[in-house]
Motif scaffolding. Sequence first.
Motif, PDB file in Angstrom:
ATOM      1  N   UNK A 108       0.827  -1.198   0.000  1.00  0.00           N
ATOM      2  CA  UNK A 108       0.000   0.000   0.000  1.00  0.00           C
ATOM      3  C   UNK A 108       0.867   1.255   0.000  1.00  0.00           C
ATOM      4  N   UNK A 122      -4.706  22.268  -5.270  1.00  0.00           N
ATOM      5  CA  UNK A 122      -4.543  23.131  -4.098  1.00  0.00           C
ATOM      6  C   UNK A 122      -3.478  22.559  -3.162  1.00  0.00           C
ATOM      7  N   UNK A 123      -2.945  23.410  -2.321  1.00  0.00           N
ATOM      8  CA  UNK A 123      -2.010  22.975  -1.293  1.00  0.00           C
ATOM      9  C   UNK A 123      -2.633  21.879  -0.445  1.00  0.00           C
ATOM     10  N   UNK A 124      -1.849  20.875  -0.138  1.00  0.00           N
ATOM     11  CA  UNK A 124      -2.346  19.800   0.714  1.00  0.00           C
ATOM     12  C   UNK A 124      -1.177  18.930   1.162  1.00  0.00           C
ATOM     13  N   UNK A 125      -1.436  18.132   2.150  1.00  0.00           N
ATOM     14  CA  UNK A 125      -0.438  17.168   2.606  1.00  0.00           C
ATOM     15  C   UNK A 125      -0.438  16.017   1.608  1.00  0.00           C
ATOM     16  N   UNK A 183      -0.573  12.388   2.844  1.00  0.00           N
ATOM     17  CA  UNK A 183      -1.856  12.009   3.430  1.00  0.00           C
ATOM     18  C   UNK A 183      -2.905  11.801   2.343  1.00  0.00           C
ATOM     19  N   UNK A 184      -2.954  12.734   1.401  1.00  0.00           N
ATOM     20  CA  UNK A 184      -3.899  12.579   0.299  1.00  0.00           C
ATOM     21  C   UNK A 184      -3.669  11.257  -0.419  1.00  0.00           C
ATOM     22  N   UNK A 215      -2.230   8.472   0.663  1.00  0.00           N
ATOM     23  CA  UNK A 215      -2.667   7.328   1.474  1.00  0.00           C
ATOM     24  C   UNK A 215      -4.186   7.224   1.471  1.00  0.00           C
ATOM     25  N   UNK A 216      -4.828   8.362   1.612  1.00  0.00           N
ATOM     26  CA  UNK A 216      -6.291   8.362   1.653  1.00  0.00           C
ATOM     27  C   UNK A 216      -6.870   7.816   0.351  1.00  0.00           C
ATOM     28  N   UNK A 217      -6.263   8.199  -0.756  1.00  0.00           N
ATOM     29  CA  UNK A 217      -6.793   7.728  -2.039  1.00  0.00           C
ATOM     30  C   UNK A 217      -6.605   6.227  -2.208  1.00  0.00           C
ATOM     31  N   UNK A 218      -5.454   5.743  -1.798  1.00  0.00           N
ATOM     32  CA  UNK A 218      -5.236   4.300  -1.873  1.00  0.00           C
ATOM     33  C   UNK A 218      -6.294   3.585  -1.042  1.00  0.00           C
ATOM     34  N   UNK A 219      -6.509   4.083   0.158  1.00  0.00           N
ATOM     35  CA  UNK A 219      -7.523   3.485   1.020  1.00  0.00           C
ATOM     36  C   UNK A 219      -8.906   3.559   0.411  1.00  0.00           C
ATOM     37  N   UNK A 220      -9.203   4.704  -0.167  1.00  0.00           N
ATOM     38  CA  UNK A 220     -10.531   4.898  -0.747  1.00  0.00           C
ATOM     39  C   UNK A 220     -10.780   3.912  -1.883  1.00  0.00           C
ATOM     40  N   UNK A 231     -11.461  14.666  -4.941  1.00  0.00           N
ATOM     41  CA  UNK A 231     -10.732  14.612  -3.674  1.00  0.00           C
ATOM     42  C   UNK A 231      -9.387  15.312  -3.774  1.00  0.00           C
ATOM     43  N   UNK A 232      -8.827  15.277  -4.957  1.00  0.00           N
ATOM     44  CA  UNK A 232      -7.550  15.958  -5.151  1.00  0.00           C
ATOM     45  C   UNK A 232      -7.728  17.462  -5.235  1.00  0.00           C
TER      46      UNK A 232
END
Lengths: 191, 191
Positions: free
Chosen positions: A118, A139-142, A145-146, A148-153, A182-183
């Motif tokens: 993962x 946009x600015x983002x971590x 984290x994004x 990881x979140x997408x992989x999980x999603x 989400x991005x």
Amino acid sequence: MDAQRAAILEAAVELLAEHGYVGCSMSGVAARAGIATGGVYRHFSGKAELVAELFRVVVSREVAAVEQAAAGSGDLTSRIVAVVETFAGRALKAPRLAYALLAEPVDAVVEQERLVFRRKFAEVFTKWVEEGMRAGVLPRQDAALTAAALVGAVAEVLVGPLAAGSADPDTIPSLVTFTVRALGGNDARNA
Amino acid sequence: MDAQRAAILEAAVELLAEHGYVGCSMSGVAARAGIATGGVYRHFSGKAELVAELFRVVVSREVAAVEQAAAGSGDLTSRIVAVVETFAGRALKAPRLAYALLAEPVDAVVEQERLVFRRKFAEVFTKWVEEGMRAGVLPRQDAALTAAALVGAVAEVLVGPLAAGSADPDTIPSLVTFTVRALGGNDARNA
DNA sequence: TTAAGCAGTGAATCGCGATTCACTGCTTAG
DNA sequence: CTAAGCAGTGAATCGCGATTCACTGCTTAA
């Protein structure tokens, strides 16, 4: 020779794809590879080593497929679309294997490999998110984290259909839409 | 009396929270409950039944906590924030338990319960996404898919820290931002 | 007071897959 | 040609936790 090592691994891959992790007993793998149980131990120190390598093999194939799919297309959005479509498409085509990779219960040793799996996907995503931010498309983002979140999603959405039987044909397009939104991508912000 | 059944379950919950699923052997649970191994079988037909119920107990606590947190606040955004903060906050406070619930390898019987767990959370999300769409705050989308994706996203982001040791203190706020953006909520579209 | 019945005991047993090992051929270097 | 060495055999052994069961005491109702 190490052709045998590869052959045993291939037998294990087949069993994993057919029956999941439970199908990968040492004797089962040996039988599929056409040798006796004990023979496997000539090439692997034990089950832990076999299974860890099995996962590595399968995972690197998947990662390679995804990276290759992304390399083809140009702009960020089409890359992301390519990634999600490839990942999800392959999963739905080999459900048993995908389920084993994403969710099936395994022992602790393998669990480590799964986390690696993962994380590798997440890293691929991270790269593009950072690129997108640099280019001002996202946009600015971590980014990590994004990613990881997408992989999980994506994994979570797929596990349902994988555990059950069939998937809604709209699953993949909807997943792509979700991902882009989400991005924070500037097209496809709705619909 | 069924106080014993409850006591045994509570012992199992403790072990689950301390050592994860592996800690929940029949003899371990019996010992923690202060009875002999065989005694457990007076109250549960076998491990499958015990563990299934164990999961149900723990899950319903979590779901209740999340629903309650959401019920407090008013507008959609604050509800979502409350859900994610509660879910993630509780997970980070009881890492072993959360890991067991979200990701730890278990046998097939329990895996079913885990799917139920995730589905329940997804249902809670689905409800609000639909409400948001009706109210015009959220763009049209496949509510169930979005919900599943969000559950997966939050879980995935948490599993890293849970499996490792500590979490970045920004994890929860970042997760909230991601969630709002993924929903297409009209505030917090960036940053 | 007595006997039935239930909670609880804990050592023995089971089941099941991983692992070992004495042994069998084949292959190959000397 | 010979012996060492390696791939492979497969039945026996291990380890480990779930499950069983003959037995012990307590509680309760007749």
